[in-house]
Design a protein around this motif. Structure first.
Motif, PDB file in Angstrom:
ATOM      1  N   CYS A  74       0.811  -1.218   0.000  1.00  0.00           N
ATOM      2  CA  CYS A  74       0.000   0.000   0.000  1.00  0.00           C
ATOM      3  C   CYS A  74       0.847   1.270   0.000  1.00  0.00           C
ATOM      4  CB  CYS A  74      -0.919   0.017   1.222  1.00  0.00           C
ATOM      5  SG  CYS A  74      -2.140  -1.314   1.240  1.00  0.00           S
ATOM      6  N   ASN A  76       2.928   4.148  -1.625  1.00  0.00           N
ATOM      7  CA  ASN A  76       2.850   4.781  -2.940  1.00  0.00           C
ATOM      8  C   ASN A  76       4.242   4.839  -3.569  1.00  0.00           C
ATOM      9  OD1 ASN A  76       2.479   6.501  -5.161  1.00  0.00           O
ATOM     10  ND2 ASN A  76       0.832   7.604  -4.122  1.00  0.00           N
ATOM     11  N   TYR A 107       9.860   6.552  -5.135  1.00  0.00           N
ATOM     12  CA  TYR A 107       8.994   5.846  -4.209  1.00  0.00           C
ATOM     13  C   TYR A 107       8.987   6.597  -2.899  1.00  0.00           C
ATOM     14  CZ  TYR A 107      12.597   3.703  -1.203  1.00  0.00           C
ATOM     15  OH  TYR A 107      13.591   3.485  -0.302  1.00  0.00           O
ATOM     16  N   ASP A 108       8.025   6.275  -2.065  1.00  0.00           N
ATOM     17  CA  ASP A 108       7.886   6.966  -0.797  1.00  0.00           C
ATOM     18  C   ASP A 108       8.882   6.375   0.202  1.00  0.00           C
ATOM     19  OD1 ASP A 108       7.167   8.125   1.541  1.00  0.00           O
ATOM     20  OD2 ASP A 108       5.032   7.751   1.351  1.00  0.00           O
TER      21      ASP A 108
END
Length: 273
Positions: A74, A76, A107-108
């Protein structure tokens, strides 16, 4: 050096429900690199507990569980990254050892996740429907015997010494109900604090669970009136973080269940190591 964790598994019976909590060692580097590739992430959190799990399963097979791998799905990978001075330095420290000469995709890097659990069941599953009903916090404050309690850490990362990102889940079982709190906590020093909480409550006489997801966040610059000592205490700092999103859901049990031998609310606790 990472701390040493002792493996353990605890099972508890609550009427027709089997509650299982497993805690074991940090995922090995080769396994972590393979999983990172599958998730299209340059790297996983420093302390990734891939086999840690909290599972709540009914005799008929349906239920819900909480695990780190599904939580990271999940995250992001494309947007929503927090741009801070330490981000580049942090990424360089990872890429040198884990992904040299590769093009690092966006990416986070804070591993922010809005994970709310993984539904279980092959033939029957819980039905998720929106609701205006809220968890009765006053009932939860009532003095009841705690028959079972467990807390499981799913992942944690110190963001290259610039804060912390962690995901943990705990369960509390009383004679009349059980209550779960899944908490993602993020502190980027000097930048922000974010907290995504998922609360799950089931009363023994109900045919559903209530699930409430709340996302809170504040920039550090907006917390000048708060003692900095609270920045490291999720339970204390949460009241100062504005709510950004709330989702209330009812997890309804399947309507038609084949009858099983009558189950009472007698409980059983089993420990194994």
């Amino acid at each position: 050096m990472h701390p040493v964790f002792q493996s353990s598994r605890r099972d508890f019976a609550f009427g027709p429900w089997k509650l299982s909590a497993a805690r074991t060692h940090i995922m090995k580097s080769a396994q972590a690199e393979r999983l990172a590739g599958e998730l299209h992430m340059p790297s996983l959190p420093e302390m990734m507990f891939g086999d840690n799990i909290l599972r709540i399963q009914h005799d008929h097979g349906f239920g819900i569980e909480f695990n780190a791998t599904d939580a990271l799905k999940c995250v992001n990978n494309c947007q929503g990254m927090i741009k801070v001075a330490c981000a580049e330095e942090w990424q360089e420290s990872r890429s040198e050892t884990e992904h040299t000469k590769e093009v690092v995709k966006p990416y986070d890097w804070t591993y922010t996740t809005d994970y709310k659990g993984t539904l279980l069941g092959d033939t029957v599953t819980l039905k998720v429907v929106p609701t205006t009903e809220h968890i009765n916090t006053e009932k939860l404050k009532a003095r009841e015997q705690i028959m079972f309690f467990e807390e499981v850490l799913l992942f944690e990362d110190e963001l290259h010494d610039h804060g912390v990102s962690s995901l943990s889940v705990k369960i509390r079982v009383m004679p009349s109900s059980f209550f779960v709190l899944l908490r993602f906590f993020l502190r980027v020093d000097g930048v922000l604090i974010r907290m995504n909480d998922t609360r799950l409550h089931h009363e023994a006489d109900k045919t559903y669970m209530l699930r409430e997801y709340t996302s809170r966040e504040s920039k550090i610059s907006s917390l000048k009136h708060v003692p900095p000592s609270l920045f490291t205490e999720p339970n204390e700092i949460s009241q100062y973080l504005p709510i950004k999103e709330t989702i209330c859901e009812k997890l309804e049990f399947p309507e038609k269940l084949e009858p099983k031998p009558e189950a009472s609310l007698e409980t059983m606790c089993v420990k194994s190591k």
